[in-house]
Design an enzyme around this catalytic site. Structure first.
Site, PDB file in Angstrom:
ATOM      1  N   ASP A   1     -31.661 -30.371  18.942  1.00  0.00           N
ATOM      2  CA  ASP A   1     -30.274 -30.026  18.630  1.00  0.00           C
ATOM      3  C   ASP A   1     -29.463 -30.047  19.913  1.00  0.00           C
ATOM      4  O   ASP A   1     -30.000 -30.255  21.008  1.00  0.00           O
ATOM      5  CB  ASP A   1     -30.199 -28.640  17.962  1.00  0.00           C
ATOM      6  CG  ASP A   1     -29.075 -28.554  16.922  1.00  0.00           C
ATOM      7  OD1 ASP A   1     -28.000 -29.126  17.172  1.00  0.00           O
ATOM      8  OD2 ASP A   1     -29.286 -27.920  15.869  1.00  0.00           O
TER       9      ASP A   1
ATOM     10  N   HIS B   1     -25.299 -33.641   4.773  1.00  0.00           N
ATOM     11  CA  HIS B   1     -24.050 -33.381   4.047  1.00  0.00           C
ATOM     12  C   HIS B   1     -22.848 -33.229   4.982  1.00  0.00           C
ATOM     13  O   HIS B   1     -21.704 -33.239   4.523  1.00  0.00           O
ATOM     14  CB  HIS B   1     -24.185 -32.167   3.118  1.00  0.00           C
ATOM     15  CG  HIS B   1     -24.318 -30.842   3.807  1.00  0.00           C
ATOM     16  ND1 HIS B   1     -24.727 -29.711   3.149  1.00  0.00           N
ATOM     17  CD2 HIS B   1     -24.097 -30.426   5.089  1.00  0.00           C
ATOM     18  CE1 HIS B   1     -24.737 -28.684   3.962  1.00  0.00           C
ATOM     19  NE2 HIS B   1     -24.361 -29.096   5.145  1.00  0.00           N
TER      20      HIS B   1
END
Length: 342
Positions: free
Chosen positions: A202, A249
């Site tokens: 990340d 998403h």
């Protein structure tokens, strides 16, 4: 004789109108630490709680009466106490605390939702200034950042536990959680599978925020970090499982395909890709949680929630095989898409 059809009830519409009232009752009670006060002193009356909060009795009585009607409080003699649901999920510091998600939705989502028509007109997010920032994830306010990732962890923990029972990782040894900020999936999957180790990939500041979660879980020997940007940096190779949890998403179709290609390139032959999401039905008429989350992506991102068949098509195009969709019931996802790299 022709039967006379009874008119449809208006109550579903009325309940939709009341949705804002319900959410603000919960948000306000949580922000005022009403449930924490009742944990300390069960059975307090409205007047006693008002004194503890430094407020007048009338509004406090109205608030806790509504909380009781919602199942958040229950009567205890002349006063009230927390219900078991509230005691488990809304007390700060609890293992299953989801109040972080309540704060995220209140602070990040609601302002954008109140400008939903603007998002429809412009096809741009309204929860943040897309003229000044490039994405939802580049906010530099440390308080907002920590609140956001704490909220994501709150709904990811129970979801990860359900997913751990839905997929079989007993023969897997090395997992990479791409965009795994918060660490909930890596932590819960490592707890469920003692032979599994995990790498969280990340952004650097997200890795820094997540480090303490891993330390608190006592898993620093099995969970490591690789800071990076999955649009700019190649993913580390050699893993036999790659997880994308509530990642796709956030992005449009072209970027989703790009992420899937990067995962394919990084995955070891024979490895699995797991996509955990709130999947929209292929018929695009439900379920409610997935469709509302998709609409939330309109005000939060440039993405949306996708169908299982959309993921299947993209995965096959990239080169994955044996695509399978396994439904489950959890707060942050309703299923997992599983694909294998030949």
């Amino acid at each position: 004789m022709t039967s006379v059809q009874e008119p449809a009830s208006v109550m579903p519409i009325m309940n939709m109108v009341y949705g804002l009232w319900v959410s603000q009752t919960l948000v306000t009670a949580h922000e005022r630490d009403v449930f924490g006060r009742f944990a300390e002193r069960p059975g307090m009356t409205a007047g006693e709680l008002a004194d503890a909060l430094g407020l007048q009795e009338r509004p406090v009585e109205q608030l806790i009466t509504a909380c009781a009607a919602l199942g958040l409080l229950e009567r205890d003699g002349a006063g009230y106490r927390n219900t078991p649901m509230t005691a488990r999920y809304l007390l700060r510091g609890g293992e299953d605390y989801v109040g972080g998600w309540v704060e995220v939705v209140s602070r990040h989502d609601y302002p954008g939702w109140l400008r939903l028509d603007e998002a429809l007109r412009t096809n741009r997010p309204t929860a943040w200034d897309s003229e000044r920032r490039t994405s939802l994830f580049d906010d530099t306010n440390p308080v907002i950042l920590e609140t956001f990732w704490e909220g994501m962890s709150a709904i990811s923990r129970p979801t990860a536990r359900v997913m751990a029972e839905t997929v079989d990782l007993s023969t897997s040894r090395a997992l990479m959680d791409v965009g795994g900020g918060g660490g909930a999936y890596a932590i819960e999957l490592c707890r469920a599978y003692p032979e599994l180790s995990a790498t969280i990939f990340d952004l650097p500041f997200v890795c820094d925020l997540t480090q303490k979660k891993v330390e608190q879980a006592g898993l620093t020997d099995r969970i490591s970090f690789t800071p990076g940007d999955f649009f700019a940096d190649p993913l580390p190779g050699g893993k036999d499982v790659i997880l994308l949890s509530m990642i796709l998403h956030d992005w449009d179709i072209d970027r989703c395909r790009s992420i899937l290609r990067s995962c394919y390139d990084a995955l070891a032959p024979g490895g699995q890709l797991l996509i955990s999401e709130l999947l929209v039905a292929d018929t695009k008429d439900g379920p409610l949680d997935a469709t509302l989350m998709s609409l939330s992506m309109l005000v939060e991102t440039f993405g949306r929630n996708y169908t299982g068949e959309e993921y299947r098509s993209w995965l096959l195009d990239v080169g994955f095989t044996d695509v399978e969709i396994r439904p489950f019931d959890a707060p942050a996802a309703n299923g997992v898409v599983i694909a294998r790299k030949p």
